[in-house]
Design a protein around this motif. Sequence first.
Motif, PDB file in Angstrom:
ATOM      1  N   GLU A 175       0.853  -1.179  -0.010  1.00 35.87           N
ATOM      2  CA  GLU A 175      -0.017   0.035   0.015  1.00 35.87           C
ATOM      3  C   GLU A 175       0.953   1.265   0.137  1.00 35.87           C
ATOM      4  OE1 GLU A 175      -2.219  -2.714   3.168  1.00 35.87           O
ATOM      5  OE2 GLU A 175      -0.318  -2.079   3.020  1.00 35.87           O
ATOM      6  N   CYS A 209      -2.955   0.291  -3.828  1.00 37.63           N
ATOM      7  CA  CYS A 209      -2.221  -0.959  -3.549  1.00 37.63           C
ATOM      8  C   CYS A 209      -2.151  -1.926  -4.783  1.00 37.63           C
ATOM      9  CB  CYS A 209      -3.504  -1.838  -2.732  1.00 37.63           C
ATOM     10  SG  CYS A 209      -3.100  -3.546  -2.388  1.00 37.63           S
ATOM     11  N   TRP A 249     -10.403  -2.703   0.613  1.00 37.81           N
ATOM     12  CA  TRP A 249      -9.750  -1.747   1.566  1.00 37.81           C
ATOM     13  C   TRP A 249     -10.528  -2.118   2.846  1.00 37.81           C
ATOM     14  CZ3 TRP A 249      -5.310   0.538   1.142  1.00 37.81           C
ATOM     15  CH2 TRP A 249      -4.758   0.821  -0.067  1.00 37.81           C
ATOM     16  N   ARG A 307     -10.182  -1.034   7.357  1.00 39.94           N
ATOM     17  CA  ARG A 307      -9.582  -0.060   8.173  1.00 39.94           C
ATOM     18  C   ARG A 307      -9.777  -0.377   9.621  1.00 39.94           C
ATOM     19  NH1 ARG A 307     -13.264   5.501   7.402  1.00 39.94           N
ATOM     20  NH2 ARG A 307     -15.000   4.991   8.686  1.00 39.94           N
ATOM     21  N   ARG A 311     -11.329  -4.093  12.986  1.00 38.42           N
ATOM     22  CA  ARG A 311     -11.154  -3.702  11.693  1.00 38.42           C
ATOM     23  C   ARG A 311     -12.506  -3.917  11.010  1.00 38.42           C
ATOM     24  NH1 ARG A 311      -6.074  -6.666   8.648  1.00 38.42           N
ATOM     25  NH2 ARG A 311      -5.306  -5.920  10.624  1.00 38.42           N
ATOM     26  N   TYR A 322      -6.202  -0.939   5.287  1.00 38.39           N
ATOM     27  CA  TYR A 322      -5.366  -2.170   4.921  1.00 38.39           C
ATOM     28  C   TYR A 322      -6.057  -2.785   3.444  1.00 38.39           C
ATOM     29  CZ  TYR A 322      -3.753  -3.026   9.553  1.00 38.39           C
ATOM     30  OH  TYR A 322      -3.288  -2.718  10.969  1.00 38.39           O
ATOM     31  N   ASN A 358      -6.747  -5.465   0.889  1.00 35.56           N
ATOM     32  CA  ASN A 358      -7.137  -7.123   1.000  1.00 35.56           C
ATOM     33  C   ASN A 358      -7.645  -7.531  -0.540  1.00 35.56           C
ATOM     34  OD1 ASN A 358      -9.776  -8.596   1.057  1.00 35.56           O
ATOM     35  ND2 ASN A 358      -8.475  -9.086   3.188  1.00 35.56           N
ATOM     36  N   TRP A 374      -3.348  -9.763   2.990  1.00 42.44           N
ATOM     37  CA  TRP A 374      -3.540  -8.345   3.486  1.00 42.44           C
ATOM     38  C   TRP A 374      -2.302  -7.939   3.577  1.00 42.44           C
ATOM     39  CZ3 TRP A 374      -7.936  -6.551   5.727  1.00 42.44           C
ATOM     40  CH2 TRP A 374      -8.985  -7.551   6.166  1.00 42.44           C
ATOM     41  N   GLN A 399       0.301  -4.670   4.438  1.00 42.72           N
ATOM     42  CA  GLN A 399       0.898  -4.148   6.061  1.00 42.72           C
ATOM     43  C   GLN A 399       0.204  -2.938   6.430  1.00 42.72           C
ATOM     44  OE1 GLN A 399       2.116  -3.155   2.982  1.00 42.72           O
ATOM     45  NE2 GLN A 399       2.649  -0.945   3.325  1.00 42.72           N
ATOM     46  N   GLY A 400      -0.734  -2.255   5.780  1.00 43.39           N
ATOM     47  CA  GLY A 400      -1.422  -1.282   6.095  1.00 43.39           C
ATOM     48  C   GLY A 400      -0.746   0.344   6.187  1.00 43.39           C
TER      49      GLY A 400
END
Length: 121
Positions: free
Chosen positions: A6, A22, A36, A38, A45, A94, A96, A111, A113-114
């Motif tokens: 990301e 991403c 996405w 969060r 999440r 994140y 996905n 996923w 890494q954020g």
Amino acid sequence: QVQLVESGGGLVQPGGSLRLSCLASGSIFSINVMGWYRQAPGKERELVATITGAGSTNYADSVKGRFTISRDNAKNTVDLQMDSLKPEDTAVYYCNTKGLRSAFRRYSELWGQGTLVTVSS
């Protein structure tokens, strides 16, 4: 090795905009759903938005009309355009994927890494 990377997070004032991107890297044949999620501090999440390979989208009620998800199937990328940001949008976002098929195996879910988005004046 398939991974999701990301980019685009940061600090923005209320009412501002950010664009998250991403990239799914690796020898990828297809991806069923990209999306996405969060996670805000102290909260679970949650879904933000998803998009299928055919372009069907799904949004959380809290972001409808403000966020737009898009994807490029040829590049294996998914973007999230976030407009009219509010302080309550502050979270780690994140990337996905569901149903990713690579040259070597199928991944039911992956996923990233954020990336941190902070909405504050």
